[in-house]
Design an enzyme around this catalytic site. Structure first.
Site, PDB file in Angstrom:
ATOM      1  N   THR A 100       0.522  -0.855  -0.156  1.00  0.00           N
ATOM      2  CA  THR A 100       0.021  -0.018  -0.329  1.00  0.00           C
ATOM      3  C   THR A 100       1.105   1.245  -0.035  1.00  0.00           C
ATOM      4  O   THR A 100       2.269   1.524   0.344  1.00  0.00           O
ATOM      5  CB  THR A 100      -0.533  -0.544   0.803  1.00  0.00           C
ATOM      6  OG1 THR A 100      -0.484  -0.455   2.515  1.00  0.00           O
ATOM      7  CG2 THR A 100      -1.637  -0.783   1.192  1.00  0.00           C
ATOM      8  N   ARG A 130      -7.845   8.466   2.642  1.00  0.00           N
ATOM      9  CA  ARG A 130      -8.982   7.059   3.401  1.00  0.00           C
ATOM     10  C   ARG A 130     -10.505   7.811   3.989  1.00  0.00           C
ATOM     11  O   ARG A 130     -10.384   8.663   4.392  1.00  0.00           O
ATOM     12  CB  ARG A 130      -7.930   6.997   5.006  1.00  0.00           C
ATOM     13  CG  ARG A 130      -6.786   6.760   4.546  1.00  0.00           C
ATOM     14  CD  ARG A 130      -7.584   4.610   4.710  1.00  0.00           C
ATOM     15  NE  ARG A 130      -5.923   4.114   3.436  1.00  0.00           N
ATOM     16  CZ  ARG A 130      -4.622   3.495   3.441  1.00  0.00           C
ATOM     17  NH1 ARG A 130      -5.799   4.119   1.682  1.00  0.00           N
ATOM     18  NH2 ARG A 130      -4.361   3.230   3.548  1.00  0.00           N
ATOM     19  N   GLU A 179     -15.601   1.050   6.302  1.00  0.00           N
ATOM     20  CA  GLU A 179     -15.427   0.372   5.418  1.00  0.00           C
ATOM     21  C   GLU A 179     -15.427  -1.252   6.782  1.00  0.00           C
ATOM     22  O   GLU A 179     -14.824  -1.180   7.279  1.00  0.00           O
ATOM     23  CB  GLU A 179     -13.913   0.373   4.944  1.00  0.00           C
ATOM     24  CG  GLU A 179     -14.664   1.006   3.763  1.00  0.00           C
ATOM     25  CD  GLU A 179     -12.831   1.574   2.866  1.00  0.00           C
ATOM     26  OE1 GLU A 179     -12.227   0.585   2.470  1.00  0.00           O
ATOM     27  OE2 GLU A 179     -13.097   2.152   2.202  1.00  0.00           O
ATOM     28  N   HIS A 217     -13.060   0.983  -2.412  1.00  0.00           N
ATOM     29  CA  HIS A 217     -11.626   1.386  -2.477  1.00  0.00           C
ATOM     30  C   HIS A 217     -11.008   0.617  -3.559  1.00  0.00           C
ATOM     31  O   HIS A 217     -10.017  -0.190  -3.332  1.00  0.00           O
ATOM     32  CB  HIS A 217     -11.972   0.646  -0.908  1.00  0.00           C
ATOM     33  CG  HIS A 217     -10.364   1.242   0.073  1.00  0.00           C
ATOM     34  ND1 HIS A 217      -9.968   1.420   1.001  1.00  0.00           N
ATOM     35  CD2 HIS A 217      -9.204   1.865  -0.670  1.00  0.00           C
ATOM     36  CE1 HIS A 217      -9.356   1.997   1.222  1.00  0.00           C
ATOM     37  NE2 HIS A 217      -7.787   2.415   0.434  1.00  0.00           N
ATOM     38  N   TYR A 268      -6.963   0.604  -8.058  1.00  0.00           N
ATOM     39  CA  TYR A 268      -6.203  -0.670  -8.574  1.00  0.00           C
ATOM     40  C   TYR A 268      -5.844  -1.412 -10.051  1.00  0.00           C
ATOM     41  O   TYR A 268      -6.073  -2.278 -10.345  1.00  0.00           O
ATOM     42  CB  TYR A 268      -7.907  -1.567  -7.852  1.00  0.00           C
ATOM     43  CG  TYR A 268      -7.637  -2.726  -6.438  1.00  0.00           C
ATOM     44  CD1 TYR A 268      -6.947  -2.062  -5.521  1.00  0.00           C
ATOM     45  CD2 TYR A 268      -8.906  -3.848  -6.094  1.00  0.00           C
ATOM     46  CE1 TYR A 268      -6.833  -2.384  -4.235  1.00  0.00           C
ATOM     47  CE2 TYR A 268      -8.815  -4.343  -5.112  1.00  0.00           C
ATOM     48  CZ  TYR A 268      -7.640  -3.410  -4.107  1.00  0.00           C
ATOM     49  OH  TYR A 268      -7.534  -4.234  -2.650  1.00  0.00           O
TER      50      TYR A 268
END
Length: 385
Positions: free
Chosen positions: A72, A210, A239, A256, A260
């Site tokens: 991340t 976030r 979440e 989220h 990706y």
């Protein structure tokens, strides 16, 4: 650090190519990230996670973990102070998916119906890796860009403005800050009832940072009363089970997945692999796979407005509306089922390649369009026609 026996590695099953990459270093066990427990990591030497796994004393206190890697760009899910206190090595992947997130933001800007970028102002909160890429791409769209970043301003970076000024002056505001609290420039609920009220009534808010950077209850109030024009959320408080009322109220919402892209995820895996090799004093051997076998092409129609053409091109490369429709389908589920379905959207996310994998052919004599496409991230070739 050298190990006499076989190295035991626990990795989040959603880290792409985790088995391929880390099996050359030891025995790999893949587990769903949100389900990794203290029992799972008790005999692990290396632990590889994503943002859904909280790495803290409760998780690793009874383990033999000596190295933690997070695929991340943020580290708010890792108790780095505890790792340092115990002498546990740590690495993460800063910048690995920055371009993926920046492309998501550009896709969102066009998807919310912005048809005149050259007359619109984008406010960027946080001018780090992602914010800087968003700035470059937004300027290529013709947008005026404002930015707020107190730490950079104190470091001497010029041209930055206060948060209040940015919120007052922007048509669209996008957040690219780490999640911090109880520190100078803390970002926990940075956008709350007070600061959201500073936005223009027709403004659009985008959050890919976030979830708790934005007070979700305050955002719902602003949207429900019409004091805010709309919102695009990829990250949420609560979440993996966002507030269904907020899911219904926003313009676009996704699970989220802004970062990706396959490009970003594979780059993150490679960064962790190299860090693990360095920790174990091994020579890196795994080569990340090329993603060039899925290139697509498009022809630039210079007779149409640039924003219209870009909307078509970007949707061809990454259709954010598809991801938004997938999330909206979860609204009617109960909280436990919604959380499980949210995680499934992430775990089963289809392969998404970045804009560079789309080659756009531009007729000769249109250098301004070529430059705009290149700065947004597309590959460009010239046609003599």
């Amino acid at each position: 650090m050298s190990y006499a026996g076989a190295v035991q590695i626990v990795a989040d099953e959603n880290i792409p190519y985790a088995k391929d990459a880390f099996s050359g270093l030891g025995e790999v066990r893949l587990i769903a990230g949100r389900e990794i427990t203290a029992s799972d990591v008790r005999d692990a030497d290396l632990l590889m996670v994503r943002s859904v796994t909280r790495v803290n004393a409760d998780l690793i206190k009874e383990s033999r973990v000596r190295f933690v890697g997070s695929a991340t760009i943020g580290v708010d899910h890792v108790d780095t102070a505890h790792l340092q206190e115990r002498g546990i090595g740590f690495a993460y992947a800063p910048g690995s998916n920055a371009n993926s997130v920046a492309e998501y933001v550009i896709a969102a800007i066009l998807a919310v119906g912005l048809r005149s970028p050259a007359t619109s102002t984008l406010g960027i909160i946080g001018l780090g890796r992602i914010g800087s890429l968003v700035k470059k791409k937004a300027r290529a769209l013709g947008m005026k860009v404002l930015a707020n970043d107190p730490p950079l301003e104190r470091a001497g970076v010029q041209g930055l403005i206060s948060l209040k000024e940015l919120l007052h002056a922007s048509d669209i505001v996008t957040c690219h800050v780490p999640l911090t609290a109880n520190v100078p420039d803390g970002t926990f609920q940075l956008l709350n009832h007070h600061t959201l009220a500073m936005l223009r009534p027709a403004a659009i808010l985008i959050n890919t940072a976030r979830g708790p950077v934005v007070d979700n209850a305050a955002l719902l109030d602003a949207l429900s009363t019409g004091s805010l024009g709309g919102a695009v959320l990829d990250v949420w408080e609560g979440e993996p089970s966002p507030d269904p009322a907020l899911m219904n109220a926003i313009t676009l919402g996704t699970a989220h997945i802004a970062g990706y892209s396959m490009d970003g995820k594979v780059h993150g895996t490679h960064m962790l692999y190299e860090a693990a090799c360095a920790f174990l004093e091994r020579k890196p051997k795994w080569v990340k796979p090329a993603l060039n076998d899925a290139n697509s092409s498009a022809m630039m129609d210079v007779n149409r407005p640039l924003a219209d053409v870009l909307d078509t091109l970007i949707a061809h490369s990454y259709d954010i509306r598809r991801d938004a429709a997938a999330l909206r389908a979860l609204v009617r589920l109960s909280s436990p089922d919604r959380g499980k379905a949210f995680d499934r959207l992430r775990a089963n996310y289809p392969s998404r390649l970045e804009f560079i994998h789309t080659t756009v052919t531009v007729p000769s004599g249109h250098q301004d369009i070529r430059e705009a496409l290149l700065n947004i991230g597309f590959a460009v070739q010239e046609s003599s026609i």
